[in-house]
Design an enzyme around this catalytic site. Structure first.
Site, short mmCIF file in Angstrom:
data_model
loop_
_atom_site.label_atom_id
_atom_site.label_comp_id
_atom_site.label_asym_id
_atom_site.label_seq_id
_atom_site.Cartn_x
_atom_site.Cartn_y
_atom_site.Cartn_z
N SER A 125 0.79 -1.24 0.00
CA SER A 125 0.00 0.00 0.00
C SER A 125 0.82 1.28 0.00
O SER A 125 0.25 2.37 -0.06
CB SER A 125 -0.95 0.02 1.20
OG SER A 125 -2.01 -0.87 0.99
N LYS A 148 -0.16 3.71 -2.63
CA LYS A 148 -1.24 4.68 -2.56
C LYS A 148 -0.74 6.13 -2.53
O LYS A 148 -1.51 7.05 -2.82
CB LYS A 148 -2.13 4.39 -1.36
CG LYS A 148 -2.93 3.09 -1.48
CD LYS A 148 -3.88 2.91 -0.31
CE LYS A 148 -4.73 1.66 -0.44
NZ LYS A 148 -4.00 0.42 -0.13
N SER A 185 -5.59 3.20 4.70
CA SER A 185 -5.18 2.29 3.62
C SER A 185 -6.37 1.50 3.07
O SER A 185 -6.24 0.31 2.75
CB SER A 185 -4.08 1.34 4.10
OG SER A 185 -3.19 1.03 3.06
N LYS A 214 3.18 6.59 5.10
CA LYS A 214 2.28 5.55 4.56
C LYS A 214 2.81 4.19 4.98
O LYS A 214 4.02 3.96 4.94
CB LYS A 214 2.20 5.63 3.03
CG LYS A 214 1.15 4.70 2.44
CD LYS A 214 -0.25 5.19 2.75
CE LYS A 214 -1.31 4.11 2.49
NZ LYS A 214 -1.33 3.06 3.55
#
Length: 289
Positions: free
Chosen positions: A69, A72, A126, A233
């Site tokens: 993720s 993203k 997420s 993140k």
């Protein structure tokens, strides 16, 4: 006299900093080479002083691996670059059901939110269906066109060791290196909404079934509130392990930290804390100004 000279030599030796070789495969900045470097769980690590550009700690920084993720962040930049109206409502469809990893989601098919709120859920907690919905609804050509823009953006940032196949990171073919991801984090820091949304602690929405759903940030460092984080993140799929990227101020300097393929769920957090402790213990060696 000989005993006195020997005593002086011993005293001088004890006064010198202990030279400790870094762990195998690890390189540290020359000014930190006299101090024991932390042994980190993550298979690939990069720590950069964001002000000077100096690398403070590196381990397997050009080893390509799945990034889960972390993808993203690129999804967010492409969406924001597109100019698509953030207040426009978009709806989760059957296309957003995960048929790769068969993960579940509390965003039921039929849930309608603004692009801005979808982006918040994608970055903060997420949420995969939120990211997938954004990719499908932004450009003519749908998700395929969006992923092509992700790769184009990566090339424009000099990310030559990176490729994207989907906007969520569930696809194991989304691969990169710590060196490339540091470039992506630096670029993401230029987007105020990415800074805001990746560091939001919690948010709630009303579901398609009229229920209140509470979401929290996927990063324990944000939830604990002890770090000065600008961008972050997290990511996880089995093939990628536990991953984390962040830009955070330590001392007076912005650090970019990339941690890939940590082991247990808490390992990436422990690695980040060990890096911070190591640097804060010797501020005169690396801290500029």
């Amino acid at each position: 006299m000989i005993k006195k000279i020997a005593s002086l030599l011993v005293s001088a030796a004890l006064a010198m900093p202990v030279m400790a070789a870094p762990p195998h495969g690890v390189m540290v900045a020359s000014e930190m080479s006299g101090y024991s470097a932390p042994r980190l769980n993550s298979r690939s690590v990069l720590v950069i002083n964001g002000s000077t550009g100096e690398t403070l700690y590196e381990k397997n920084t050009h080893q390509r691996m799945p990034i889960a993720s972390i993808s993203k962040l690129m999804t967010a930049m492409v969406l924001l670059d597109s100019g698509a109206p953030l207040d426009e409502q978009v709806t989760v469809s059957n296309a957003e059901i995960d048929r790769v990893k068969h993960t579940t989601s509390r965003l039921a098919v039929g849930t309608t939110l603004s692009r801005k709120e979808m982006l918040l859920l994608a970055l903060m907690s997420s949420e995969n269906r939120a990211a997938a919905t954004l990719a499908r609804t932004t450009f003519p050509g749908g998700t395929a066109a969006f992923v092509e823009r992700m790769n184009r953006k990566a090339r424009s940032l000099g990310m030559t060791e990176t490729i994207f196949h989907d906007p969520t990171g569930l696809d194991v073919r989304n691969t990169s290196t710590a060196a490339d991801l540091a470039k992506m984090v630096k670029a993401a820091d230029d987007y105020p909404l990415i800074r805001e949304f990746t560091t939001t602690e919690q948010h709630q929405i009303v579901s398609a079934r009229n229920r209140v759903l509470r979401y929290k940030n996927s990063n324990a460092l944000v939830r604990e509130g002890d770090w000065d984080i600008a961008v972050q993140k997290t990511g996880y799929i089995q093939e990628a392990g536990r991953c984390m990227v962040l830009q955070a101020t330590v001392g007076s300097q912005p650090l970019i930290i990339v941690l890939l393929d940590a082991g247990a769920s808490s390992a990436r957090v422990h690695d980040a804390k060990n890096i911070k402790t190591w640097l804060e213990a010797h501020p005169g060696s690396w801290l500029a100004g």
